[in-house]
Design a protein around this motif. Structure first.
Motif, mmCIF file in Angstrom:
data_model
loop_
_atom_site.group_PDB
_atom_site.id
_atom_site.type_symbol
_atom_site.label_atom_id
_atom_site.label_comp_id
_atom_site.label_asym_id
_atom_site.label_seq_id
_atom_site.Cartn_x
_atom_site.Cartn_y
_atom_site.Cartn_z
ATOM 1 N N ARG A 100 0.827 -1.194 0.000
ATOM 2 C CA ARG A 100 0.000 0.000 0.000
ATOM 3 C C ARG A 100 0.861 1.243 0.000
ATOM 4 N NH1 ARG A 100 -5.592 -0.906 3.256
ATOM 5 N NH2 ARG A 100 -5.935 1.153 2.397
ATOM 6 N N ARG A 103 1.788 1.787 -3.535
ATOM 7 C CA ARG A 103 0.699 2.200 -4.409
ATOM 8 C C ARG A 103 0.068 3.520 -4.004
ATOM 9 N NH1 ARG A 103 -1.086 -3.434 -6.476
ATOM 10 N NH2 ARG A 103 0.764 -4.506 -5.715
ATOM 11 N N GLU A 104 0.016 3.790 -2.697
ATOM 12 C CA GLU A 104 -0.743 4.943 -2.227
ATOM 13 C C GLU A 104 0.114 6.145 -1.866
ATOM 14 O OE1 GLU A 104 -3.503 3.828 0.830
ATOM 15 O OE2 GLU A 104 -4.135 2.018 -0.231
ATOM 16 N N LEU A 105 1.401 5.907 -1.576
ATOM 17 C CA LEU A 105 2.240 7.011 -1.121
ATOM 18 C C LEU A 105 3.300 7.387 -2.154
ATOM 19 C CD1 LEU A 105 1.048 7.517 1.581
ATOM 20 C CD2 LEU A 105 3.111 6.687 2.688
ATOM 21 N N PRO A 107 3.826 7.206 -5.422
ATOM 22 C CA PRO A 107 3.574 8.021 -6.611
ATOM 23 C C PRO A 107 3.307 9.474 -6.242
ATOM 24 C CG PRO A 107 2.189 6.046 -6.613
ATOM 25 C CD PRO A 107 2.835 6.123 -5.264
ATOM 26 N N THR A 108 2.620 9.680 -5.140
ATOM 27 C CA THR A 108 2.306 11.043 -4.733
ATOM 28 C C THR A 108 3.552 11.784 -4.262
ATOM 29 O OG1 THR A 108 0.069 10.369 -4.169
ATOM 30 C CG2 THR A 108 0.850 12.417 -3.210
ATOM 31 N N SER A 111 5.170 13.063 -7.235
ATOM 32 C CA SER A 111 4.391 14.168 -7.776
ATOM 33 C C SER A 111 4.591 15.449 -6.964
ATOM 34 C CB SER A 111 2.927 13.748 -7.759
ATOM 35 O OG SER A 111 2.215 14.387 -8.745
ATOM 36 N N LEU A 112 4.620 15.313 -5.656
ATOM 37 C CA LEU A 112 4.822 16.481 -4.797
ATOM 38 C C LEU A 112 6.211 17.056 -5.015
ATOM 39 C CD1 LEU A 112 3.179 15.186 -1.468
ATOM 40 C CD2 LEU A 112 2.252 16.901 -3.034
ATOM 41 N N ALA A 115 6.301 19.071 -8.054
ATOM 42 C CA ALA A 115 5.617 20.355 -7.893
ATOM 43 C C ALA A 115 6.504 21.357 -7.157
ATOM 44 C CB ALA A 115 4.301 20.160 -7.148
ATOM 45 N N MET A 135 2.871 18.714 3.039
ATOM 46 C CA MET A 135 2.387 17.369 2.711
ATOM 47 C C MET A 135 3.554 16.460 2.370
ATOM 48 S SD MET A 135 -1.121 17.743 0.520
ATOM 49 C CE MET A 135 -0.805 19.135 -0.542
ATOM 50 N N ILE A 142 6.130 9.455 6.975
ATOM 51 C CA ILE A 142 5.302 8.259 7.082
ATOM 52 C C ILE A 142 5.915 7.134 6.260
ATOM 53 C CG2 ILE A 142 3.057 7.260 6.518
ATOM 54 C CD1 ILE A 142 1.819 9.975 7.150
#
Lengths: 180, 180
Positions: A100, A103-105, A107-108, A111-112, A115, A135, A142
């Motif tokens: 998880r 898959r859930e952290l 990629p973001t 992306s962050l 940015a 974030m 985490i």
DNA sequence: CTGAATTTTCAGTAATTTCTGAAAATTATA
DNA sequence: TATAATTTTCAGAAATTACTGAAAATTCAG
């Protein structure tokens, strides 16, 4: 293979929860059957137990493999592939945590980071980047912490989880402790 | 309201991740806009920024409220409702933890407990119940531990998360530490 | 109160996801 | 290597989920 009423009801529940867990109904049901059954199962048995098509089972198994949630076994004299879940539920939980996170952290996080490299083109953008930074830092923490857990033995994990309210006390004392 | 390229790209990313996070695309996008924008937003602004219908925004806001992820504000002289996200990203993370526990763990805990109350009707059932017991105990621990985290201050949480590999050391020393 | 502004609901439609059966690919034995 | 057993792939069908516009409900200023 026919499921007992006991297994049947849990299998249905895991099916309902499947989608909330980032899987889907069939995947949830399949994993429940595999976890709750002691003997290794082949695709036909799963297909029969859940009344779903053989091809659906094949796709589901492929996905469960990609999650590292099942182990392939071979039974002497049988050409079929058989599957079991890890014996240790802590292992399963750790695997879920790893996957998880991926898959859930991850990629973001990427992306962050992207940015944050952009040049802000207005004061709105500056505010946005500030939040993005927060974030990002939080998710990074985490993520690395979860990496920490992933590498702990089941025993140590259990110790940590049973600390309960002791956790706060320990944190208060940690500076003293880590100095040595 | 038009989004800057910077916000736009993150909003799209949050949309894609939305479904993996137990929300859905629109909810992910909506929350990204709200988090990244400093000023409170009303439904029409969100609708325009994301190019989705007003009614869709209404449903999305309802869901974000049920997740406790947004705060309602009123602007003097304006009858519309305005929304913001909590300023502290740790608060947001804690809320997500609470809500996901409620949605992803609690129902299953109930279900597992029910299954443990059944009388096993075969040796297969006995094995199943043994695994159910293990899952139950594990999930109970995770659940109460997460309750522990939910009640920590952001500062303490940050301390815990930055421990990194110090965590293992602390665990080894915890008996000594807790005796006092 | 009244009525204009705003939000919510919901039936129908659109989009997405999941599932199936048939065919293709792979595997392993003889 | 041929072939039978088994698994995988994939296009189309079925099921589920998400979205819209119109109508209903709510809110609030006058």
């Amino acid at each position: 293979m026919k499921l007992s009423p006991l297994s049947q009801s849990l299998v249905l529940h895991f099916g309902e929860m499947g989608s909330r867990w980032g899987l889907n109904r069939t995947l949830g049901q399949m994993y429940a059957v595999i976890v709750l059954t002691e003997s290794p199962l082949n695709a036909d048995q799963i297909s029969e137990a859940l009344q779903i098509s053989r091809s659906n089972v094949s796709m589901g198994l492929k996905e469960l493999k990609s999650w590292n949630l099942i182990k392939l076994q071979h039974i002497p004299g049988d050409r079929k592939e058989y599957f079991t879940a890890p014996e240790d539920v802590w292992e399963i939980a750790k695997t879920l945590l790893v996957e998880r996170r991926k898959r859930e952290l991850d990629p973001t996080l990427t992306s962050l980071r992207d940015a944050l490299l952009q040049e802000p083109s207005s004061s709105e953008d500056e505010y946005a980047q500030q939040r993005i930074r927060e974030m990002h830092d939080l998710m990074e923490m985490i993520s690395s912490w979860s990496g920490e857990l992933e590498n702990m033995s089941s025993g140590k994990l259990a110790t940590l989880l049973t600390l309960g309210s002791g956790l706060s006390k320990i944190l208060e004392a940690k500076d003293r402790l880590l100095k040595k």
